[in-house]
Structure formats: C-alpha cells, structure tokens
Design an enzyme around this catalytic site. Structure first.
Site, mmCIF file in Angstrom:
data_model
loop_
_atom_site.group_PDB
_atom_site.id
_atom_site.type_symbol
_atom_site.label_atom_id
_atom_site.label_comp_id
_atom_site.label_asym_id
_atom_site.label_seq_id
_atom_site.Cartn_x
_atom_site.Cartn_y
_atom_site.Cartn_z
ATOM 1 N N TYR A 58 17.407 82.231 -3.157
ATOM 2 C CA TYR A 58 18.414 81.167 -3.219
ATOM 3 C C TYR A 58 19.838 81.561 -2.857
ATOM 4 C CZ TYR A 58 14.647 78.580 -5.368
ATOM 5 O OH TYR A 58 13.453 77.961 -5.580
ATOM 6 N N THR A 113 -6.597 73.201 -5.444
ATOM 7 C CA THR A 113 -5.378 72.419 -5.254
ATOM 8 C C THR A 113 -5.545 71.345 -4.184
ATOM 9 O OG1 THR A 113 -3.103 72.598 -4.445
ATOM 10 C CG2 THR A 113 -4.630 74.246 -3.649
ATOM 11 N N ASP A 114 -4.713 70.306 -4.267
ATOM 12 C CA ASP A 114 -4.727 69.279 -3.215
ATOM 13 C C ASP A 114 -4.084 69.784 -1.922
ATOM 14 O OD1 ASP A 114 -2.072 69.348 -4.033
ATOM 15 O OD2 ASP A 114 -1.888 67.192 -4.396
ATOM 16 N N GLU A 115 -3.390 70.947 -1.990
ATOM 17 C CA GLU A 115 -2.694 71.450 -0.790
ATOM 18 C C GLU A 115 -3.667 71.858 0.311
ATOM 19 O OE1 GLU A 115 0.657 73.977 -1.340
ATOM 20 O OE2 GLU A 115 1.359 72.873 -3.078
ATOM 21 N N ILE A 137 -1.330 76.712 -16.219
ATOM 22 C CA ILE A 137 -2.442 75.782 -16.486
ATOM 23 C C ILE A 137 -3.519 76.465 -17.326
ATOM 24 C CG2 ILE A 137 -4.212 74.311 -15.432
ATOM 25 C CD1 ILE A 137 -2.395 74.208 -12.925
ATOM 26 N N LYS A 182 -6.240 79.271 -0.661
ATOM 27 C CA LYS A 182 -7.028 78.443 -1.595
ATOM 28 C C LYS A 182 -8.148 77.728 -0.832
ATOM 29 C CE LYS A 182 -6.474 77.761 -5.466
ATOM 30 N NZ LYS A 182 -6.907 78.454 -6.707
ATOM 31 N N TYR A 190 -0.370 80.115 1.068
ATOM 32 C CA TYR A 190 -0.984 79.796 -0.229
ATOM 33 C C TYR A 190 -2.156 78.833 -0.036
ATOM 34 C CZ TYR A 190 -1.770 77.155 -4.530
ATOM 35 O OH TYR A 190 -2.368 76.500 -5.594
HETATM 36 P P1 NAD Z 1 0.211 80.612 -12.541
HETATM 37 O O1 NAD Z 1 0.812 81.358 -11.411
HETATM 38 O O2 NAD Z 1 1.069 80.039 -13.600
HETATM 39 O O3 NAD Z 1 -0.868 81.544 -13.281
HETATM 40 C C1 NAD Z 1 -1.777 82.352 -12.580
HETATM 41 C C2 NAD Z 1 -2.402 83.316 -13.574
HETATM 42 O O4 NAD Z 1 -3.331 84.147 -12.870
HETATM 43 C C3 NAD Z 1 -1.389 84.271 -14.261
HETATM 44 O O5 NAD Z 1 -1.660 84.347 -15.639
HETATM 45 C C4 NAD Z 1 -1.632 85.601 -13.568
HETATM 46 O O6 NAD Z 1 -1.331 86.717 -14.392
HETATM 47 C C5 NAD Z 1 -3.111 85.512 -13.247
HETATM 48 N N1 NAD Z 1 -3.468 86.374 -12.112
HETATM 49 C C6 NAD Z 1 -2.848 86.448 -10.914
HETATM 50 N N2 NAD Z 1 -3.444 87.371 -10.130
HETATM 51 C C7 NAD Z 1 -4.488 87.878 -10.858
HETATM 52 C C8 NAD Z 1 -5.477 88.855 -10.596
HETATM 53 N N3 NAD Z 1 -5.509 89.512 -9.420
HETATM 54 N N4 NAD Z 1 -6.392 89.116 -11.548
HETATM 55 C C9 NAD Z 1 -6.371 88.467 -12.745
HETATM 56 N N5 NAD Z 1 -5.433 87.542 -13.046
HETATM 57 C C10 NAD Z 1 -4.499 87.244 -12.113
HETATM 58 O O7 NAD Z 1 -0.694 79.490 -11.850
HETATM 59 P P2 NAD Z 1 -1.000 78.001 -12.338
HETATM 60 O O8 NAD Z 1 0.054 77.102 -11.840
HETATM 61 O O9 NAD Z 1 -1.355 78.011 -13.768
HETATM 62 O O10 NAD Z 1 -2.315 77.706 -11.482
HETATM 63 C C11 NAD Z 1 -3.607 78.047 -11.973
HETATM 64 C C12 NAD Z 1 -4.649 77.648 -10.937
HETATM 65 O O11 NAD Z 1 -4.579 76.245 -10.706
HETATM 66 C C13 NAD Z 1 -4.466 78.314 -9.582
HETATM 67 O O12 NAD Z 1 -5.730 78.620 -9.073
HETATM 68 C C14 NAD Z 1 -3.786 77.254 -8.739
HETATM 69 O O13 NAD Z 1 -4.104 77.413 -7.390
HETATM 70 C C15 NAD Z 1 -4.385 75.988 -9.320
HETATM 71 N N6 NAD Z 1 -3.547 74.780 -9.225
HETATM 72 C C16 NAD Z 1 -2.247 74.800 -9.654
HETATM 73 C C17 NAD Z 1 -1.515 73.602 -9.624
HETATM 74 C C18 NAD Z 1 -0.090 73.543 -10.109
HETATM 75 O O14 NAD Z 1 0.567 72.502 -9.955
HETATM 76 N N7 NAD Z 1 0.451 74.575 -10.729
HETATM 77 C C19 NAD Z 1 -2.100 72.429 -9.126
HETATM 78 C C20 NAD Z 1 -3.425 72.479 -8.683
HETATM 79 C C21 NAD Z 1 -4.146 73.650 -8.748
HETATM 80 O O1 DAU Z 2 -0.003 70.293 -5.181
HETATM 81 C C1 DAU Z 2 -0.453 71.293 -6.036
HETATM 82 C C2 DAU Z 2 0.417 72.524 -5.898
HETATM 83 O O2 DAU Z 2 1.663 72.205 -6.537
HETATM 84 C C3 DAU Z 2 -0.205 73.770 -6.529
HETATM 85 O O3 DAU Z 2 -1.376 74.096 -5.846
HETATM 86 C C4 DAU Z 2 0.781 74.952 -6.466
HETATM 87 O O4 DAU Z 2 0.223 76.072 -7.128
HETATM 88 C C5 DAU Z 2 2.054 74.526 -7.164
HETATM 89 O O5 DAU Z 2 3.015 75.565 -7.059
HETATM 90 C C6 DAU Z 2 2.619 73.237 -6.552
HETATM 91 O O6 DAU Z 2 3.096 73.495 -5.196
HETATM 92 P P1 DAU Z 2 4.479 72.874 -4.657
HETATM 93 O O7 DAU Z 2 4.951 73.714 -3.535
HETATM 94 O O8 DAU Z 2 4.345 71.417 -4.423
HETATM 95 O O9 DAU Z 2 5.398 73.088 -5.989
HETATM 96 P P2 DAU Z 2 6.916 73.532 -6.144
HETATM 97 O O10 DAU Z 2 7.301 73.265 -7.558
HETATM 98 O O11 DAU Z 2 7.161 74.888 -5.597
HETATM 99 O O12 DAU Z 2 7.683 72.492 -5.221
HETATM 100 C C7 DAU Z 2 7.633 71.090 -5.477
HETATM 101 C C8 DAU Z 2 8.467 70.405 -4.411
HETATM 102 O O13 DAU Z 2 9.844 70.741 -4.622
HETATM 103 C C9 DAU Z 2 8.150 70.865 -3.000
HETATM 104 O O14 DAU Z 2 8.279 69.764 -2.123
HETATM 105 C C10 DAU Z 2 9.222 71.910 -2.691
HETATM 106 C C11 DAU Z 2 10.416 71.416 -3.492
HETATM 107 N N1 DAU Z 2 11.322 72.453 -4.031
HETATM 108 C C12 DAU Z 2 10.775 73.495 -4.717
HETATM 109 C C13 DAU Z 2 11.565 74.485 -5.252
HETATM 110 C C14 DAU Z 2 10.968 75.661 -5.972
HETATM 111 C C15 DAU Z 2 12.683 72.322 -3.904
HETATM 112 O O15 DAU Z 2 13.179 71.343 -3.317
HETATM 113 N N2 DAU Z 2 13.490 73.287 -4.448
HETATM 114 C C16 DAU Z 2 12.982 74.384 -5.103
HETATM 115 O O16 DAU Z 2 13.792 75.248 -5.534
#
Ligand code: NAD
Ligand code: DAU
Length: 357
Positions: free
Chosen positions: A354, A138-140, A12, A167, A163
């Site tokens: 896995y 996050t919504d989690e 993101i 958060k 996680y």
């Molecule tokens: P990501 O894991 O893809 O990226 C995280 C980034 O943070 C990486 O570039 C990593 O190198 C950096 N990082 C990790 N530890 C660090 C540290 N100690 N110091 C400096 N940099 C560090 O994560 P993402 O999916 O892009 O999520 C970004 C943010 O958005 C997070 O805070 C996450 O909780 C939040 N978020 C993610 C989602 C989602 O669906 N992916 C949804 C809602 C909120």
């Molecule tokens: O809701 C926001 C969150 O969404 C963010 O805060 C997190 O950073 C982000 O990783 C994401 O969390 P989820 O656990 O929902 O995402 P993930 O892609 O890991 O999993 C999505 C759904 O799919 C979840 O119900 C678990 C399931 N899953 C996931 C993986 C990796 C599977 O069934 N098989 C898989 O191999």
C-alpha cells in the site's frame, strides 16, 4: 467418526471446526494446520479443551507426513479448507499457491485414497460411516461476470488470478479422483465471506482496522467491482449440510444473494463505525482513498445458490447490515486479537502493498 478438517485455524476453518466440535460431540475433530501467517490458534480458544477436539500442526505439502498421518488415524472423512487464500499475495508469489493449493490437495487425495477402497468394503464402510472427501472452494474459479448473470454449478471455469487458477486446478484434481478412482468427493464453491476472525489483509477487516486507527481506506480502481458477501457462520452452516447430505460426486454453489460494489460496502462500514466510535457522521468516509487497481481485477461475482437452497434446504440467516454490525462489534471487542495479527510481518506486508501504491 474421525473427521479431519484442514486449515481449521484460519478464518473460515475456525468457524467450521467450532460448529462441528459443538454440534457433533460423538465425532472426533482433528484440525490440521500449518499455522501460516493466516492460521491462528487464538481463533479457537473457546473449544481448545473440548474432549472431541485435537490440533495437529503440519504442512499438507509434505507428502510423507500426510501419508503417515492418514495411516495412523484412518480418518473417516476430510473437510479440506487449508489454502493460500489472498488474491494479492498470489500476484506477488504464485508458486506458493501452486504448492499449497494444488500439490497440498493432491497429497490429501492420495492419502485418503490409500485408506479407502472401492473394490471391497473399506474399514470405514464396515464401521457404518459414509466416507467423504469434501473440498472447499471458491466462486473465483468461474472468472468474472459482466453487469448481468450469475454463476451456477454448470458455469465453465475461467480463472484469472494465480489464486483462482490454483483453486480451479485443485477442483479439477478432486473431480478427477472421483471419476478415475471412484473417490467419494463433494465440492462447494462459495462467494466472499466476512465476519469475526477475518485476517486484516482482506477488504472488510483491513478497513475496520484502518478506520479504528484513522488510516486511509485503500479502494482499488474506482471501487466499482462487485462482490457477493456471505456471513462466515452461514458458510459453515452450508458446509455442515453439504457434508451430511450432499450426493457424492456433486458440486454446490454457496452465496448470499447479496451483491455490493466495494465503494458501497466501505461507505456502509464507515457509517456503522462513525456511530460505534462516537465520531460525527461522515468522518470516516473522508479516509476513503482510491489507489491503483489490482492486476486482472475481476469485475463482478454473483452466485446462484438455488441448487443448495432447493435440494438441501440451506439459506443465509443474516442480512448484510446486521452481519456487518456484528462483525464490527467483534473487532472492537477483540482489540488484542487485532493488535497481535497486525504487528510484525503484517506491517511489512502492508508497506509492500500500500505504501506508494
Ligand atoms: P485463511 O487464509 O484465513 O486460512 C487458511 C488456513 O490454511 C490457515 O489457517 C493456514 O495456516 C492454513 N494453511 C495454509 N497453508 C497450509 C499448508 N500448507 N498446510 C496446512 N495448513 C495450511 O483462508 P480462509 O479465508 O479461511 O479460506 C479457507 C478456504 O475457503 C480456502 O480453501 C479458500 O480458498 C476457501 N474460500 C474462501 C473464501 C473467503 O471469502 N475467504 C470464499 C470461498 C472459499
Ligand atoms: O469470492 C471468494 C473469494 O473472496 C475467496 O476465494 C478469497 O479467498 C477471498 O480472499 C475473497 O477474494 P477477493 O479478492 O474478492 O477478496 P478481497 O477482500 O481481497 O477483496 C474484495 C474486493 O475489494 C475486491 O474487489 C478487491 C477490493 N479491495 C481489496 C483490498 C484488500 C480493495 O479495493 N482494497 C483492498 O485493500
């Protein structure tokens, strides 16, 4: 205006950095990232030479480094995305999530507090810019829903995974710094993102990669868990609007009004990729494999983003089918990116999660 974006090399974060660098040439955007397994400068090659972009490699857990960095640069605003983000990794290594997500956030709050002052106009305010610490969450943190209802900004926190607990804790610290010290903060809580540059440990990119390579598609439990999917660029657009116009001290939920069971997402993905890879209809679905469920697996997430839509005028721009189609196109066109991130340490991670699951 100096804006520090943390975690800008991640999924993101890279989209947020790109949007800010391109849209605000008069801001200097500093991207602070540790470059963990999830951070990748290849996500930013299109903007790396722009004059208003600077990359800093560093760890938010290192308080001395962070304090010196803030003292040197006097950032006007912070958009904090750096985090450990994968639920499954938090189940195997919770402490790493406490360090980065909790202690890292508090280090940033302390450093920002030290260059910002309530009692007299701070150097930032004298420079005529609105100081802001924007925490991306996050919504989690809200826990899990049953078959009905949605998370609103007033839903009580009830995190279940290490996680989401980390958060939630960081969100509480951000609010505490607002309530105790008057720090100008904003928080947003977003649903599941998908799109280009998503690391293939998460459901959608993992399955895109596996379909491409004719490998099994691991679906936890019965695939009945529900997630509310939002295209990553729409999340970045929401962060832009909130950064510039949200009331200080407020919280906004961001989501796509786009709920899907995991099995339906993967069936749709299989169909899209049958066509794109020239495979007969139904070929990819045969790769679906039900595996042992995630521990403490939240059943359903659904975000009510009415406040953001009504107060700040944001809405998602893409339908899911269109966004997923674009996402698959990106992965197929960026084979080298995918090969690089799935070699080495990824193979070990994949095996540990896995194989024999
Ligand atoms: P990501 O894991 O893809 O990226 C995280 C980034 O943070 C990486 O570039 C990593 O190198 C950096 N990082 C990790 N530890 C660090 C540290 N100690 N110091 C400096 N940099 C560090 O994560 P993402 O999916 O892009 O999520 C970004 C943010 O958005 C997070 O805070 C996450 O909780 C939040 N978020 C993610 C989602 C989602 O669906 N992916 C949804 C809602 C909120
Ligand atoms: O809701 C926001 C969150 O969404 C963010 O805060 C997190 O950073 C982000 O990783 C994401 O969390 P989820 O656990 O929902 O995402 P993930 O892609 O890991 O999993 C999505 C759904 O799919 C979840 O119900 C678990 C399931 N899953 C996931 C993986 C990796 C599977 O069934 N098989 C898989 O191999």
């Amino acid at each position: 205006m100096k804006v520090l974006i943390t975690g800008g090399a991640g999924f993101i974060g890279s989209h947020v950095v790109r949007l800010f660098v391109n849209k605000y040439p008069n801001y200097t955007i500093y991207n602070l990232d540790k470059l963990t397994y999830a951070g990748n400068l290849a996500n930013l090659t299109d903007i790396e030479n722009k004059p208003n972009y600077k990359f800093i490699k560093g760890d938010i857990v290192d308080a001395d480094f962070i304090n010196e960095l803030f003292a040197e640069h006097q950032f006007n605003a912070v958009v904090h995305l750096a985090a450990e983000s994968h639920v499954d990794r938090s189940i195997t290594n919770p402490l790493e999530f406490v360090f980065t997500n909790v202690i890292g956030t508090v280090n940033l709050l302390n450093a920002y507090k030290s260059i910002w002052s309530v009692s007299s106009p701070s150097p930032l305010e004298r420079a005529g810019v609105r100081p802001l610490f924007y925490h991306v969450s996050t919504d989690e943190v809200y826990g899990a829903l049953g078959d009905t209802g949605m998370f609103t900004e007033t839903t009580s926190y009830d995190p279940h995974s290490p996680y989401s607990a980390s958060k939630a804790s960081s969100d509480h610290f951000v609010r505490a710094y607002h309530d105790t010290y008057g720090l100008p903060v904003v928080i947003s809580n977003c649903s599941n993102n998908y799109g280009p540059n998503h690391f293939p440990e998460k459901l959608i990119p993992l399955c895109i990669s596996n379909i491409k390579n004719n490998k099994p598609l691991p679906i936890y439990g019965k695939g009945e868990n529900v997630r509310d999917w939002l295209y990553v660029v729409d999340h970045a657009r929401a962060i832009d609007v909130i950064f510039h116009t949200a009331k200080l001290g407020s919280t906004y939920n961001i989501g796509g009004h786009n709920e899907w069971t995991n099995i339906d997402v993967i069936r749709l993905l299989c169909k899209i990729m049958d066509k794109k890879l020239g495979r007969a209809e139904g070929t990819n679905e045969k790769l679906i494999t039900f595996v042992k469920d995630r521990a403490g697996h939240d059943l359903r997430y659904a975000i009510d983003s009415t406040k953001l839509q009504n107060d700040l005028g944001w809405k998602p721009s893409l339908q899911f089918e269109e966004g997923l189609d674009k996402t698959v196109d990106w992965y197929l066109a960026n084979e080298e990116w995918l090969t690089n991130v799935t070699s080495g340490a990824y193979q070990k991670y994949y095996e540990s999660q896995y194989v024999k699951r």
